[in-house]
Design a protein around this motif. Structure first.
Motif, PDB file in Angstrom:
ATOM      1  N   GLY A  30      12.682 -11.840 -13.008  1.00 25.15           N
ATOM      2  CA  GLY A  30      11.999 -12.168 -14.259  1.00 25.15           C
ATOM      3  C   GLY A  30      10.557 -11.731 -14.316  1.00 25.15           C
ATOM      4  O   GLY A  30       9.746 -12.316 -15.042  1.00 25.15           O
ATOM      5  N   PHE A  31      10.226 -10.675 -13.574  1.00 29.68           N
ATOM      6  CA  PHE A  31       8.872 -10.114 -13.603  1.00 29.68           C
ATOM      7  C   PHE A  31       8.937  -8.641 -13.991  1.00 29.68           C
ATOM      8  O   PHE A  31       9.979  -7.998 -13.850  1.00 29.68           O
ATOM      9  CB  PHE A  31       8.202 -10.229 -12.222  1.00 29.68           C
ATOM     10  CG  PHE A  31       7.896 -11.626 -11.787  1.00 29.68           C
ATOM     11  CD1 PHE A  31       6.701 -12.234 -12.126  1.00 29.68           C
ATOM     12  CD2 PHE A  31       8.811 -12.350 -11.019  1.00 29.68           C
ATOM     13  CE1 PHE A  31       6.419 -13.534 -11.707  1.00 29.68           C
ATOM     14  CE2 PHE A  31       8.549 -13.646 -10.602  1.00 29.68           C
ATOM     15  CZ  PHE A  31       7.347 -14.239 -10.942  1.00 29.68           C
ATOM     16  N   LYS A  32       7.820  -8.096 -14.444  1.00 29.49           N
ATOM     17  CA  LYS A  32       7.706  -6.661 -14.667  1.00 29.49           C
ATOM     18  C   LYS A  32       6.519  -6.134 -13.881  1.00 29.49           C
ATOM     19  O   LYS A  32       5.495  -6.818 -13.725  1.00 29.49           O
ATOM     20  CB  LYS A  32       7.546  -6.331 -16.147  1.00 29.49           C
ATOM     21  CG  LYS A  32       6.240  -6.790 -16.775  1.00 29.49           C
ATOM     22  CD  LYS A  32       6.132  -6.292 -18.218  1.00 29.49           C
ATOM     23  CE  LYS A  32       4.808  -6.762 -18.847  1.00 29.49           C
ATOM     24  NZ  LYS A  32       4.681  -6.287 -20.236  1.00 29.49           N
ATOM     25  N   ILE A  33       6.639  -4.921 -13.382  1.00 40.70           N
ATOM     26  CA  ILE A  33       5.579  -4.299 -12.579  1.00 40.70           C
ATOM     27  C   ILE A  33       4.551  -3.675 -13.518  1.00 40.70           C
ATOM     28  O   ILE A  33       4.890  -2.861 -14.377  1.00 40.70           O
ATOM     29  CB  ILE A  33       6.165  -3.247 -11.631  1.00 40.70           C
ATOM     30  CG1 ILE A  33       7.154  -3.907 -10.665  1.00 40.70           C
ATOM     31  CG2 ILE A  33       5.054  -2.538 -10.846  1.00 40.70           C
ATOM     32  CD1 ILE A  33       7.967  -2.924  -9.842  1.00 40.70           C
ATOM     33  N   THR A  34       3.267  -4.044 -13.347  1.00 37.59           N
ATOM     34  CA  THR A  34       2.200  -3.513 -14.198  1.00 37.59           C
ATOM     35  C   THR A  34       1.288  -2.533 -13.473  1.00 37.59           C
ATOM     36  O   THR A  34       0.556  -1.777 -14.108  1.00 37.59           O
ATOM     37  CB  THR A  34       1.352  -4.663 -14.761  1.00 37.59           C
ATOM     38  OG1 THR A  34       0.786  -5.417 -13.680  1.00 37.59           O
ATOM     39  CG2 THR A  34       2.208  -5.590 -15.630  1.00 37.59           C
ATOM     40  N   ASP A  35       1.310  -2.534 -12.143  1.00 37.55           N
ATOM     41  CA  ASP A  35       0.508  -1.576 -11.372  1.00 37.55           C
ATOM     42  C   ASP A  35       1.106  -1.496  -9.979  1.00 37.55           C
ATOM     43  O   ASP A  35       1.761  -2.436  -9.510  1.00 37.55           O
ATOM     44  CB  ASP A  35      -0.956  -1.998 -11.309  1.00 37.55           C
ATOM     45  CG  ASP A  35      -1.896  -0.835 -11.008  1.00 37.55           C
ATOM     46  OD1 ASP A  35      -1.384   0.300 -10.808  1.00 37.55           O
ATOM     47  OD2 ASP A  35      -3.124  -1.043 -10.974  1.00 37.55           O
ATOM     48  N   ARG A  36       0.867  -0.379  -9.315  1.00 36.10           N
ATOM     49  CA  ARG A  36       1.425  -0.212  -7.977  1.00 36.10           C
ATOM     50  C   ARG A  36       0.650   0.838  -7.207  1.00 36.10           C
ATOM     51  O   ARG A  36      -0.017   1.709  -7.771  1.00 36.10           O
ATOM     52  CB  ARG A  36       2.900   0.170  -8.049  1.00 36.10           C
ATOM     53  CG  ARG A  36       3.150   1.559  -8.615  1.00 36.10           C
ATOM     54  CD  ARG A  36       4.595   1.714  -9.109  1.00 36.10           C
ATOM     55  NE  ARG A  36       5.583   1.318  -8.111  1.00 36.10           N
ATOM     56  CZ  ARG A  36       6.835   0.941  -8.440  1.00 36.10           C
ATOM     57  NH1 ARG A  36       7.233   0.942  -9.705  1.00 36.10           N
ATOM     58  NH2 ARG A  36       7.681   0.601  -7.492  1.00 36.10           N
ATOM     59  N   CYS A  37       0.759   0.774  -5.863  1.00 36.13           N
ATOM     60  CA  CYS A  37       0.177   1.803  -5.008  1.00 36.13           C
ATOM     61  C   CYS A  37       0.844   1.738  -3.643  1.00 36.13           C
ATOM     62  O   CYS A  37       1.580   0.798  -3.333  1.00 36.13           O
ATOM     63  CB  CYS A  37      -1.340   1.636  -4.874  1.00 36.13           C
ATOM     64  SG  CYS A  37      -1.853   0.394  -3.665  1.00 36.13           S
ATOM     65  N   ILE A  38       0.591   2.752  -2.832  1.00 37.77           N
ATOM     66  CA  ILE A  38       1.054   2.802  -1.447  1.00 37.77           C
ATOM     67  C   ILE A  38      -0.145   2.586  -0.534  1.00 37.77           C
ATOM     68  O   ILE A  38      -1.167   3.256  -0.657  1.00 37.77           O
ATOM     69  CB  ILE A  38       1.715   4.155  -1.114  1.00 37.77           C
ATOM     70  CG1 ILE A  38       2.945   4.378  -1.985  1.00 37.77           C
ATOM     71  CG2 ILE A  38       2.083   4.216   0.363  1.00 37.77           C
ATOM     72  CD1 ILE A  38       4.082   3.412  -1.724  1.00 37.77           C
ATOM     73  N   ALA A  39      -0.027   1.626   0.387  1.00 38.83           N
ATOM     74  CA  ALA A  39      -1.052   1.397   1.404  1.00 38.83           C
ATOM     75  C   ALA A  39      -0.511   1.892   2.737  1.00 38.83           C
ATOM     76  O   ALA A  39       0.603   1.537   3.129  1.00 38.83           O
ATOM     77  CB  ALA A  39      -1.399  -0.082   1.485  1.00 38.83           C
ATOM     78  N   LYS A  40      -1.303   2.709   3.435  1.00 45.79           N
ATOM     79  CA  LYS A  40      -0.846   3.324   4.672  1.00 45.79           C
ATOM     80  C   LYS A  40      -1.559   2.724   5.873  1.00 45.79           C
ATOM     81  O   LYS A  40      -2.755   2.437   5.832  1.00 45.79           O
ATOM     82  CB  LYS A  40      -1.098   4.834   4.632  1.00 45.79           C
ATOM     83  CG  LYS A  40      -0.372   5.556   3.504  1.00 45.79           C
ATOM     84  CD  LYS A  40      -0.683   7.041   3.514  1.00 45.79           C
ATOM     85  CE  LYS A  40       0.025   7.763   2.370  1.00 45.79           C
ATOM     86  NZ  LYS A  40      -0.276   9.214   2.355  1.00 45.79           N
ATOM     87  N   LYS A  41      -0.807   2.552   6.957  1.00 45.76           N
ATOM     88  CA  LYS A  41      -1.367   2.159   8.251  1.00 45.76           C
ATOM     89  C   LYS A  41      -0.690   3.041   9.283  1.00 45.76           C
ATOM     90  O   LYS A  41       0.437   2.777   9.691  1.00 45.76           O
ATOM     91  CB  LYS A  41      -1.098   0.676   8.514  1.00 45.76           C
ATOM     92  CG  LYS A  41      -1.694   0.158   9.825  1.00 45.76           C
ATOM     93  CD  LYS A  41      -1.356  -1.301  10.020  1.00 45.76           C
ATOM     94  CE  LYS A  41      -1.926  -1.829  11.328  1.00 45.76           C
ATOM     95  NZ  LYS A  41      -1.569  -3.253  11.541  1.00 45.76           N
ATOM     96  N   SER A  42      -1.367   4.110   9.666  1.00 44.25           N
ATOM     97  CA  SER A  42      -0.779   5.161  10.501  1.00 44.25           C
ATOM     98  C   SER A  42       0.445   5.722   9.768  1.00 44.25           C
ATOM     99  O   SER A  42       0.317   6.196   8.652  1.00 44.25           O
ATOM    100  CB  SER A  42      -0.408   4.619  11.877  1.00 44.25           C
ATOM    101  OG  SER A  42      -1.559   4.132  12.544  1.00 44.25           O
ATOM    102  N   LEU A  43       1.608   5.618  10.366  1.00 41.22           N
ATOM    103  CA  LEU A  43       2.824   6.115   9.716  1.00 41.22           C
ATOM    104  C   LEU A  43       3.580   5.002   8.991  1.00 41.22           C
ATOM    105  O   LEU A  43       4.653   5.239   8.436  1.00 41.22           O
ATOM    106  CB  LEU A  43       3.748   6.762  10.757  1.00 41.22           C
ATOM    107  CG  LEU A  43       3.170   7.979  11.479  1.00 41.22           C
ATOM    108  CD1 LEU A  43       4.159   8.489  12.527  1.00 41.22           C
ATOM    109  CD2 LEU A  43       2.821   9.092  10.496  1.00 41.22           C
ATOM    110  N   PHE A  44       3.007   3.799   9.004  1.00 44.42           N
ATOM    111  CA  PHE A  44       3.665   2.646   8.394  1.00 44.42           C
ATOM    112  C   PHE A  44       3.211   2.526   6.942  1.00 44.42           C
ATOM    113  O   PHE A  44       2.013   2.456   6.663  1.00 44.42           O
ATOM    114  CB  PHE A  44       3.304   1.391   9.183  1.00 44.42           C
ATOM    115  CG  PHE A  44       4.102   0.187   8.821  1.00 44.42           C
ATOM    116  CD1 PHE A  44       5.487   0.198   8.885  1.00 44.42           C
ATOM    117  CD2 PHE A  44       3.475  -0.973   8.416  1.00 44.42           C
ATOM    118  CE1 PHE A  44       6.230  -0.923   8.565  1.00 44.42           C
ATOM    119  CE2 PHE A  44       4.199  -2.100   8.102  1.00 44.42           C
ATOM    120  CZ  PHE A  44       5.587  -2.069   8.172  1.00 44.42           C
TER     121      PHE A  44
END
Length: 332
Positions: A295-309
């Protein structure tokens, strides 16, 4: 000292690595409603520079001019009385070619401005530090403040585990979830050892913690106390939450202490629907369909990197009642 009246505008400079750009820009959007490809942004939004792990400096603008001589004319009206001061022209990376100023020229400009200000200069421990920045073809003069990397001091915790968010990412996540803390009540219902909680509480964000695992609840409380902070961490499942919150942060459980199946992840998201309007989710796998089912909608997003993770950070708003869980997820 003659009262100096700020214009209400601020210029922030940024420092980040390439892998951090997406997360930094997402935090910018949360703070200012927009991001920029430049490492500088001008806004009327007042953010203390130490809140962000990416803001390097802040200039609270006192006056501006189209030319350096215009700045000098206005600086001549500044009377410090008994207060000491210094003027700095900070090193700013990635300026447009038209705005670039060489090192020696910067030092000469600092001396010229300092010479016209009425008062006593003190380059070591001034009462006030002024800064000068070129931006967008104009010159800006104001009160300068260098950021303090508070998050860096939180790296050494009594309790920690390797898959926890880094303190830098955790601080940005807290800012994205709660960019303006006043009057906002937040919760981290799967808080683990409290990495996000520590960052949030250190910035004055009203955030509570909760976890189903008694060992990590104990660790979270110990970490909070270690840094002289005060915060509540309760033991119990997310489904038992009855109070209302403005925002919730859920870092999906996936570590050796608490691992959630796909069905359990869906239930966690659905359980958040009744008690929060805004939800920030950290996940290591695509869960867009689960967000929608909850019951939610996505309004913003990004990728956070930690080395290869890689982690995906999703900002969500509540839309409607959760739909039934996919039949596949219902299977034992």
């Amino acid at each position: 000292m003659k009262r100096l009246t700020p214009t209400g505008e601020f210029i922030y400079t940024y420092a980040y690595h390439g892998d951090e750009k997406e997360l930094c820009n997402m935090e910018m959007r949360a703070f200012f409603g927009r991001d920029t490809e430049e490492r500088m942004i001008k806004s009327t939004v007042d953010i203390m520079p130490g809140r962000s792990p990416f803001i390097k400096e802040r200039l609270e603008v006192l006056f501006e001019a189209g030319t350096l001589s215009g700045i000098l004319e206005q600086a001549a009206d500044v009377d410090m009385d008994a207060a000491t001061f210094k003027v700095i022209f900070p090193k700013i990376n990635d300026l447009a070619l038209a705005d670039k100023v060489e090192y020696q020229e910067k030092r000469d400009i600092e001396r010229k401005i300092g010479a016209v200000i009425k008062g006593r200069a003190d380059v070591h421990e001034p009462d006030v530090t002024f800064g000068l920045m070129p931006f967008g073809g104009r010159w800006y003069f104001g009160i300068y403040q260098l950021s303090e990397s508070v998050w860096f001091r939180h790296q050494q915790k009594p309790r920690e585990y390797s898959t926890a968010l880094s303190t830098k990412v955790a601080r940005a996540v807290a800012n994205i979830a709660v960019p303006a803390p006043e009057g906002i009540r937040a919760i981290d219902p799967c808080c683990g050892i409290g990495t996000v909680l520590v960052e949030a509480l250190s910035m004055g964000i009203d955030m509570e913690g909760r976890d189903i695992n008694p060992l990590v609840v104990e660790g979270s409380r110990e970490n909070i106390a270690h840094f002289g902070l005060e915060g509540t961490v309760q033991l119990g499942p997310i489904a038992d939450i009855t109070e209302q919150y403005d925002v919730a942060i859920i870092d999906m459980p996936y570590n050796l202490y608490t691992h959630a199946t796909a069905k359990e992840q869906q239930e966690i998201l659905k359980a958040a629907h009744p008690f929060t309007q805004k939800l920030l989710v950290v996940t290591i796998e695509p869960i867009d369909h689960m967000i929608e089912n909850a019951g939610f909608k996505i309004t913003d997003r990004c990728i956070a990197k930690k080395s290869l993770f890689l982690r995906e950070i999703l900002v969500c708003e509540r839309t409607e009642q959760p739909s039934s869980i996919n039949e596949k997820l219902k299977q034992p």
